[in-house]
Motif scaffolding. Structure first.
Motif, PDB file in Angstrom:
ATOM      1  N   LYS A  55      26.688  14.094  45.908  1.00 30.28           N
ATOM      2  CA  LYS A  55      26.151  15.335  46.619  1.00 30.28           C
ATOM      3  C   LYS A  55      25.840  14.243  48.369  1.00 30.28           C
ATOM      4  N   GLU A  56      25.465  15.248  49.040  1.00 28.84           N
ATOM      5  CA  GLU A  56      25.298  14.656  50.254  1.00 28.84           C
ATOM      6  C   GLU A  56      24.171  13.555  50.301  1.00 28.84           C
ATOM      7  N   VAL A  57      24.303  12.490  51.103  1.00 30.82           N
ATOM      8  CA  VAL A  57      23.512  11.284  51.128  1.00 30.82           C
ATOM      9  C   VAL A  57      23.091  10.919  52.668  1.00 30.82           C
ATOM     10  N   THR A  58      21.683  10.962  53.012  1.00 31.96           N
ATOM     11  CA  THR A  58      21.244  10.799  54.213  1.00 31.96           C
ATOM     12  C   THR A  58      21.131   9.143  54.411  1.00 31.96           C
ATOM     13  N   TYR A  59      21.784   8.832  55.690  1.00 28.39           N
ATOM     14  CA  TYR A  59      21.842   7.262  56.188  1.00 28.39           C
ATOM     15  C   TYR A  59      20.908   7.326  57.103  1.00 28.39           C
ATOM     16  N   PHE A  60      19.977   6.314  57.161  1.00 25.66           N
ATOM     17  CA  PHE A  60      18.718   5.844  57.889  1.00 25.66           C
ATOM     18  C   PHE A  60      18.917   4.812  58.880  1.00 25.66           C
ATOM     19  N   ASP A  61      18.575   4.515  59.932  1.00 26.28           N
ATOM     20  CA  ASP A  61      18.497   3.523  60.743  1.00 26.28           C
ATOM     21  C   ASP A  61      18.024   2.384  60.072  1.00 26.28           C
ATOM     22  N   SER A  62      18.578   1.135  60.166  1.00 25.16           N
ATOM     23  CA  SER A  62      17.993  -0.003  59.362  1.00 25.16           C
ATOM     24  C   SER A  62      16.715  -0.527  60.175  1.00 25.16           C
ATOM     25  N   VAL A  63      16.722  -0.220  61.549  1.00 27.49           N
ATOM     26  CA  VAL A  63      15.273  -0.633  62.175  1.00 27.49           C
ATOM     27  C   VAL A  63      14.396   0.375  62.114  1.00 27.49           C
ATOM     28  N   SER A  64      14.438   1.475  62.725  1.00 27.91           N
ATOM     29  CA  SER A  64      13.700   2.661  62.856  1.00 27.91           C
ATOM     30  C   SER A  64      13.390   3.515  61.705  1.00 27.91           C
ATOM     31  N   GLY A  65      14.267   3.774  60.866  1.00 28.41           N
ATOM     32  CA  GLY A  65      14.143   4.678  59.537  1.00 28.41           C
ATOM     33  C   GLY A  65      14.569   6.084  60.081  1.00 28.41           C
ATOM     34  N   LEU A  66      15.153   6.294  61.137  1.00 25.17           N
ATOM     35  CA  LEU A  66      15.386   7.525  61.701  1.00 25.17           C
ATOM     36  C   LEU A  66      16.617   8.207  61.041  1.00 25.17           C
ATOM     37  N   PRO A  67      16.782   9.482  60.499  1.00 24.89           N
ATOM     38  CA  PRO A  67      18.097   9.838  60.055  1.00 24.89           C
ATOM     39  C   PRO A  67      19.100   9.933  60.949  1.00 24.89           C
ATOM     40  N   LEU A  68      20.441   9.369  60.850  1.00 26.55           N
ATOM     41  CA  LEU A  68      21.451   9.233  61.414  1.00 26.55           C
ATOM     42  C   LEU A  68      22.607  10.038  61.175  1.00 26.55           C
ATOM     43  N   PHE A  69      22.960  10.042  59.851  1.00 28.55           N
ATOM     44  CA  PHE A  69      24.075  10.633  59.199  1.00 28.55           C
ATOM     45  C   PHE A  69      23.814  11.259  57.994  1.00 28.55           C
ATOM     46  N   VAL A  70      24.534  12.345  57.856  1.00 24.39           N
ATOM     47  CA  VAL A  70      24.433  12.936  56.293  1.00 24.39           C
ATOM     48  C   VAL A  70      25.782  13.507  55.982  1.00 24.39           C
ATOM     49  N   ALA A  71      26.213  12.610  54.830  1.00 18.72           N
ATOM     50  CA  ALA A  71      27.511  12.806  54.318  1.00 18.72           C
ATOM     51  C   ALA A  71      27.924  12.810  52.815  1.00 18.72           C
ATOM     52  N   PRO A  72      28.623  13.315  52.431  1.00 20.66           N
ATOM     53  CA  PRO A  72      29.997  13.995  52.885  1.00 20.66           C
ATOM     54  C   PRO A  72      29.253  15.603  53.280  1.00 20.66           C
ATOM     55  N   ARG A  73      29.830  16.001  54.413  1.00 19.90           N
ATOM     56  CA  ARG A  73      29.830  17.599  54.847  1.00 19.90           C
ATOM     57  C   ARG A  73      31.389  17.856  55.040  1.00 19.90           C
ATOM     58  N   GLY A  74      31.827  18.931  54.455  1.00 19.27           N
ATOM     59  CA  GLY A  74      33.099  19.604  54.685  1.00 19.27           C
ATOM     60  C   GLY A  74      33.992  18.736  53.857  1.00 19.27           C
ATOM     61  N   ARG A  75      33.726  18.085  53.200  1.00 17.38           N
ATOM     62  CA  ARG A  75      34.684  17.154  52.086  1.00 17.38           C
ATOM     63  C   ARG A  75      33.804  16.560  50.870  1.00 17.38           C
ATOM     64  N   THR A  76      34.508  15.955  49.976  1.00 19.67           N
ATOM     65  CA  THR A  76      33.795  15.537  48.604  1.00 19.67           C
ATOM     66  C   THR A  76      33.424  14.032  49.006  1.00 19.67           C
ATOM     67  N   MET A  77      32.517  13.691  48.349  1.00 24.17           N
ATOM     68  CA  MET A  77      32.123  12.350  48.196  1.00 24.17           C
ATOM     69  C   MET A  77      33.647  11.361  47.771  1.00 24.17           C
ATOM     70  N   THR A  78      34.413  11.782  47.151  1.00 21.81           N
ATOM     71  CA  THR A  78      35.654  10.928  46.800  1.00 21.81           C
ATOM     72  C   THR A  78      36.426  10.863  48.113  1.00 21.81           C
ATOM     73  N   GLU A  79      36.620  11.961  48.905  1.00 19.23           N
ATOM     74  CA  GLU A  79      37.364  12.017  49.973  1.00 19.23           C
ATOM     75  C   GLU A  79      36.575  11.215  51.048  1.00 19.23           C
ATOM     76  N   PHE A  80      35.245  11.230  51.221  1.00 22.81           N
ATOM     77  CA  PHE A  80      34.543  10.167  52.214  1.00 22.81           C
ATOM     78  C   PHE A  80      34.949   9.033  51.905  1.00 22.81           C
ATOM     79  N   LEU A  81      34.762   8.514  50.591  1.00 24.15           N
ATOM     80  CA  LEU A  81      34.919   7.038  50.294  1.00 24.15           C
ATOM     81  C   LEU A  81      36.465   6.685  50.368  1.00 24.15           C
ATOM     82  N   SER A  82      37.339   7.554  50.124  1.00 22.80           N
ATOM     83  CA  SER A  82      38.672   7.145  50.344  1.00 22.80           C
ATOM     84  C   SER A  82      38.956   6.960  52.099  1.00 22.80           C
TER      85      SER A  82
END
Length: 200
Positions: free
Chosen positions: A109-136
Motif C-alpha cells: 500500500k502507499e507509504v508516507t515518508y516523513f522528513d527525518s528532521v522536522s517530521g513533515l510529510p514529503l512523499f507518498v508512494a507508490p502512486r500510479g504504480r505498484t509497490m513492486t514497481e516502486f522497489l524495482s
C-alpha cells in the motif's frame, strides 16, 4: 480488514520475521493518517531558492535529526546527509541494508515518508504504480526514486541545480529526470522520520 489479517499473521511465515508487529501497525497508521489529514500529493515541480539552504541552528536545518528513525537507518549518517551536506549521498543500495523493503512490501500500500528532521510529510508512494514497481525502480537506481505524483509539494522544493530539499532545509537528494519525466533520487536516511507529534 488489514488489521484483522495482521492478527492472524505468523512471524515465521513472513518476510517481516525480524520486525515486531507494532512496526507494521505504525506504518499502516501513518499512511492512514496522511489520507485522513488530507495531505495534498502530486502536481508540477515546485522550485525553491538557494537561500532555503542557508546555515541555521544545526547546519542547514534548525535542529538535529530525530532520535529514533524508521527502518533502523543510521542516525549518524542521517545527521551528516540531512544537515551538513549539499552534494553527497548515502551509498547506493543502502536502503537494502535496512528494514525498509521487508516492511513496505508486506502491505503493498502507499507509504508516507516523513522528513527525518522536522517530521513533515514529503512523499507518498507508490502512486500510479505498484509497490513492486516502486522497489524495482529504487533497486535499479540505488536509491528510493519518486515521481511528481508522489511528492508533497507543500514541503519539498527543487533548487536550480536539481537538489531536492525540504522547506526546513533538509537535504533530500536530487532530481535526475529520465525518459518518464522527473525522478527524485532520495536518500532513505532523509525520509525516515516520524510525524511531528510522534517524536517527543
Amino acid at each position: 480488514f488489514r488489521l484483522f489479517q495482521l492478527e492472524n499473521w505468523r512471524a515465521e511465515d513472513s518476510m517481516l520475521a525480524p520486525f515486531p508487529r507494532w512496526t507494521v501497525l505504525l506504518n499502516i497508521s501513518w499512511t492512514l493518517r496522511a489520507v485522513a489529514e488530507g495531505i495534498k500529493v502530486g502536481g508540477p515541480l515546485v522550485q525553491g531558492e538557494d537561500e532555503m539552504m542557508n546555515q541555521k541552528g544545526h547546519g542547514t536545518t534548525e535542529k538535529a535529526v530525530q532520535k529514533d528513525l524508521r527502518w533502523g537507518v543510521s542516525r549518524n549518517t542521517a545527521n551528516k546527509i540531512c544537515s551538513f551536506n549539499r552534494h553527497y549521498a548515502e551509498h547506493a543500495g543502502y536502503w537494502q541494508s535496512t528494514g525498509f523493503a521487508p516492511e513496505v512490501i508486506q502491505d503493498d500500500k502507499e507509504v508516507t515518508y516523513f522528513d527525518s528532521v522536522s517530521g513533515l510529510p514529503l512523499f507518498v508512494a507508490p502512486r500510479g504504480r505498484t509497490m513492486t514497481e516502486f522497489l524495482s525502480e529504487t533497486k535499479s537506481h540505488g536509491w528510493p526514486s519518486f515521481r511528481d505524483e508522489e511528492v508533497v509539494w507543500e514541503n519539498v522544493r527543487i533548487l536550480r541545480d536539481g537538489e531536492a530539499v525540504s522547506v526546513g532545509g533538509t537535504h533530500l537528494g536530487h532530481n535526475l529526470p529520465d525518459h518518464k519525466g522527473n525522478r527524485y533520487c532520495i536518500n532513505l536516511v532523509s525520509i525516515a522520520g516520524k510525524p511531528e507529534s510522534d517524536d517527543a
